[in-house]
Enzyme design. Structure first.
Site, PDB file in Angstrom:
ATOM      1  N   HIS A   1      -6.696   3.970  -2.754  1.00 36.50           N
ATOM      2  CA  HIS A   1      -6.225   2.577  -3.278  1.00 36.50           C
ATOM      3  C   HIS A   1      -7.699   2.681  -4.577  1.00 36.50           C
ATOM      4  O   HIS A   1      -8.063   2.775  -4.333  1.00 36.50           O
ATOM      5  CB  HIS A   1      -6.653   1.197  -2.960  1.00 36.50           C
ATOM      6  CG  HIS A   1      -5.728   0.143  -3.415  1.00 36.50           C
ATOM      7  ND1 HIS A   1      -6.571  -0.448  -4.358  1.00 36.50           N
ATOM      8  CD2 HIS A   1      -4.145  -0.238  -2.715  1.00 36.50           C
ATOM      9  CE1 HIS A   1      -5.344  -1.172  -4.378  1.00 36.50           C
ATOM     10  NE2 HIS A   1      -4.810  -1.761  -3.943  1.00 36.50           N
ATOM     11  N   TYR A   2      -6.941   2.045  -5.305  1.00 36.22           N
ATOM     12  CA  TYR A   2      -7.584   1.648  -6.835  1.00 36.22           C
ATOM     13  C   TYR A   2      -8.828   1.090  -6.826  1.00 36.22           C
ATOM     14  O   TYR A   2      -9.652   0.967  -7.635  1.00 36.22           O
ATOM     15  CB  TYR A   2      -7.082   1.931  -8.195  1.00 36.22           C
ATOM     16  CG  TYR A   2      -6.697   0.332  -8.258  1.00 36.22           C
ATOM     17  CD1 TYR A   2      -7.147  -0.052  -8.903  1.00 36.22           C
ATOM     18  CD2 TYR A   2      -4.754   0.316  -8.011  1.00 36.22           C
ATOM     19  CE1 TYR A   2      -6.340  -1.560  -8.573  1.00 36.22           C
ATOM     20  CE2 TYR A   2      -4.412  -1.222  -7.482  1.00 36.22           C
ATOM     21  CZ  TYR A   2      -4.906  -2.251  -8.559  1.00 36.22           C
ATOM     22  OH  TYR A   2      -4.335  -3.191  -8.767  1.00 36.22           O
ATOM     23  N   ARG A   3      -8.436   0.167  -5.880  1.00 38.85           N
ATOM     24  CA  ARG A   3      -9.672  -0.673  -5.548  1.00 38.85           C
ATOM     25  C   ARG A   3     -10.273  -0.580  -4.442  1.00 38.85           C
ATOM     26  O   ARG A   3      -9.831  -0.031  -3.806  1.00 38.85           O
ATOM     27  CB  ARG A   3      -9.063  -2.380  -5.059  1.00 38.85           C
ATOM     28  CG  ARG A   3      -8.407  -2.791  -6.794  1.00 38.85           C
ATOM     29  CD  ARG A   3      -7.882  -4.289  -5.642  1.00 38.85           C
ATOM     30  NE  ARG A   3      -7.029  -4.904  -7.234  1.00 38.85           N
ATOM     31  CZ  ARG A   3      -6.097  -5.542  -6.878  1.00 38.85           C
ATOM     32  NH1 ARG A   3      -5.478  -6.132  -5.378  1.00 38.85           N
ATOM     33  NH2 ARG A   3      -5.633  -6.463  -8.008  1.00 38.85           N
TER      34      ARG A   3
END
Length: 182
Positions: free
Chosen positions: A133-135
């Protein structure tokens, strides 16, 4: 088998530049949201002793000479980076929650200053990087908040060995969460 949601990662590298420096050691601990350890992964990446000695110079390595020697020795017994990437892909497939047709299950990368590790993954192991995930769950962000706003410092051992550093990060996060009574 219960699947994990957080992949705690720590890389030991020859330096901090993902385009010039090399990953020497990779460790992962897969946990659920209660921070229970579900599976672990560890691998050393093979590089020539000459290359590592050339790259592992400077004040940091001078202060950590014993760790430097241990990492160089471990690397001599390691595997090629592509083989480590393949094994890590298998580990993730086996232990991490995977998306389904009806529900996205992102794999969150977790650790201390894990954005730096992610830069190395992006360059050296792009197939791995694409899974996340980008987070990120970066414990160092909490370290900043708690130390500056609340004058609370949680002592985390810095072994500069990947698996030990991960467990220190998980314990550090647990300590912060205890302080806010979660």
């Amino acid at each position: 088998m219960k699947k994990a949601n957080l992949l705690w990662i720590d890389l030991e590298m020859t330096g901090l530049d993902p385009k010039r420096d090399k990953i020497i050691e990779v460790a992962c601990v897969a946990t659920d949201w209660k921070l229970r350890e579900l599976a672990t992964f560890h691998a050393n990446v093979k590089w020539s002793k000459k290359l590592l000695e050339k790259k592992m110079i400077g004040e940091f390595w001078d202060k950590n000479a014993e760790t430097r020697a241990d990492l160089i020795k471990a690397s001599s017994e390691g595997q090629l980076i592509k083989n480590v990437e393949k094994e890590l892909l298998e580990f993730i497939s086996q232990h991490m929650a995977q998306p389904t047709k009806t529900k996205a299950r992102p794999i969150y990368l977790a650790g201390n200053s894990v954005h730096q590790d992610r830069k190395f993954l992006e360059v050296a192991m792009p197939e791995i990087d694409d899974l996340f995930h980008y987070r990120l769950l970066d414990v160092s962000a909490l370290k900043i908040v708690f130390s500056h706003m609340y004058k609370l410092k949680i002592k985390k051992p810095n072994a500069h060995r990947a698996e030990d550093d991960i467990r220190g990060s998980i314990d550090e996060l647990k300590s912060y969460l205890e302080k806010i009574n979660v």
